[in-house]
Enzyme design. Structure first.
Site, PDB file in Angstrom:
ATOM      1  CG  ASP A   1      -2.006   0.968   1.219  1.00  0.00           C
ATOM      2  OD1 ASP A   1      -1.953   1.885   0.386  1.00  0.00           O
ATOM      3  OD2 ASP A   1      -2.938   0.832   2.038  1.00  0.00           O
TER       4      ASP A   1
ATOM      5  CG  ASP B   1      -3.044   3.686  -3.280  1.00  0.00           C
ATOM      6  OD1 ASP B   1      -4.054   2.993  -3.447  1.00  0.00           O
ATOM      7  OD2 ASP B   1      -2.796   4.288  -2.229  1.00  0.00           O
ATOM      8  CD  GLU B   2      -5.187  -0.650  -1.043  1.00  0.00           C
ATOM      9  OE1 GLU B   2      -5.409  -1.691  -0.413  1.00  0.00           O
ATOM     10  OE2 GLU B   2      -5.500   0.478  -0.623  1.00  0.00           O
TER      11      GLU B   2
END
Length: 436
Positions: free
Chosen positions: A112, A203-204
DNA sequence: GCGGATCAC
DNA sequence: GATGGTGATCCGC
């Protein structure tokens, strides 16, 4: 009915408390409560008071309160003829069965990016370093810098509210193209470690590094350190990771022992709100039926109640949460698995039908464009619109052929039965879930 | 199948 | 003065 009974007073004070909490936004309880969160919540509530948004939140909060009252009534009734010891014994048996399914062989990592949008902005504009700033799109924050978070500023918060909490807050406009550029780069790195990695947003993602560690004779910890160093070297952005035998998110940068006892100790004190799938409403409902400390450990002590409320809360899901057992397979979603595509716009209130139809045409055109890019077609068209009171309506229509043209999307205009619109959303489903 | 609600990011 | 956009899922009709 006397209106000042202790229970009544309790319900009412609970209501204001839950409303204040609700107004603080969906992400406020998620990160853990700040010391002065009560004061922060008060400022937010005062800034909202009197607005249509506030009134709508109040209405929704009241609806949840009514739901809780119904659930409590049901619980009371079901408890009357319940042999608690017997139910608990059968729950213990079920827990044993679930425990047998525990698989500790897979090395699952959740990666993350830290404050992703904010850190990208910082990267491109170093003068923001150490400042209280937030990234904003359409008047709503998408990320806040760590300095800003100290003031209670959170993603999902209206920008004008954030300014009340932190008057010197610097607002930076969203630059989506830039984030997707870097997102592609990051996902590329993750792919080297697990070709089947599953992105979760931009984003993760989840990685199964079992094979990689085997091939490179590495421990999970060494591998994850390498992943994080690689991301930093290639993007100058930091990433946090949690390592566990399944996809239960650990807290920040953390390696959970691959041991049933350690995992249960971890979930025991884990606030239930942090479990994916438990949001603000479920947290309130669960609290009402006795998950008092709001931790997963209470799932066990309250197993008798939960067993009779299976329908409402999902018994097996909660027991697995208590045990810290979740899926440990990681698989990328294929394009074919996508089920819907949509386009949505929010605007200042439109009253005239002509203006509304013009806006609808815009949204339909936008959706057609997105559909063409992926060669997308669908069978069920859903129109969703929001009034200036924040009330939302959905109207859907399934057809017997594939829809791909904006003219057909625009046909949903027949389904609009109000004015004062502030938002229009057109959604196309490839296939509705089949009834069981 | 439809509509309302909840949830994640 | 003012509170986003995209996609998924579940429940009760």
């Amino acid at each position: 009915m006397e209106s000042n009974s202790p229970k009544d007073t309790l319900v009412r004070s609970q209501e204001t408390e839950s409303l204040v909490k609700r107004l603080a936004g969906p992400s406020s309880g998620k990160a853990g409560l700040a010391k002065d969160q009560t004061e922060i919540n008060r400022i937010i509530s005062d800034a909202s008071k009197g607005s249509k948004f506030y009134e709508n939140e109040k209405k929704k909060d009241k609806e949840v309160t009514v739901r809780i009252e119904k659930i409590l009534k049901y619980k009371e009734e079901a408890f009357k003829n319940l042999d608690v010891a017997k139910v608990e014994a059968s729950m213990d048996h079920l827990i044993e069965q679930l425990e047998e399914q525990r698989d500790l062989t897979q090395l699952i990592v959740h990666v993350d990016m830290d404050a992703f949008f904010a850190n990208v902005e910082l990267l491109d504009n170093p003068s923001l370093a150490g400042k209280t700033f937030a990234v904003v799109g359409k008047g709503v924050l998408t990320t806040a810098s760590y300095e800003a978070r100290k003031f209670g500023v959170r993603s999902g918060m209206a920008a004008f509210i954030a300014k009340k909490l932190c008057p010197h807050l610097i607002l930076v406009e969203n630059r989506h193209w830039r984030y997707s550029e870097i997102s592609d780069q990051i996902m590329g790195i993750f792919h080297r470690y697990d070709p089947d990695m599953c992105p979760a947003g931009c984003d993760e993602g989840y990685l199964n590094i079992t094979a990689y560690c085997e091939e490179h004779a590495m421990t999970a910890e060494e591998c994850v350190r390498e992943i994080r160093e690689t991301v930093f070297r290639e993007t100058k952005l930091t990433v946090s990771a949690g390592i566990a035998p399944n996809k239960n998110k650990p807290n920040g940068q953390y390696q959970l022992d691959f041991d049933a006892k350690a995992i249960k100790a971890f979930t025991h004190d884990l606030p239930i709100r942090k479990v994916p799938g438990i949001g603000r409403v479920s947290e309130r409902l669960l609290e009402a039926i006795g998950i008092k400390a709001s931790t997963c450990g209470d799932i066990y002590t309250q197993r008798a109640v939960i067993s009779i409320m299976d329908k409402q809360f999902g018994l097996v899901y909660l027991l697995r949460t208590y045990l810290g057992i979740s899926s440990n397979t990681v698989q990328a979603h294929t394009r074919e698995e996508r089920k819907s595509i949509g386009a949505e716009r929010t605007f200042s209130t439109l009253h005239k039908l002509d203006d509304i139809l013009a806006k609808l045409d815009e949204v339909a055109a936008e959706l057609e464009k997105d559909m063409q890019e992926d060669g997308w077609v669908g069978r069920t068209i859903t129109l969703k619109y929001k009034l200036d009171t924040y009330r939302v309506f959905t109207r859907a229509k399934s057809v017997d052929h594939w829809v791909s043209k904006k003219e057909e999307l625009y046909a949903v205009r027949q389904m609009i039965h109000s004015s004062h619109l502030t938002n229009i959303n057109i959604l196309l489903d490839w296939q509705r879930p089949a009834p069981p």
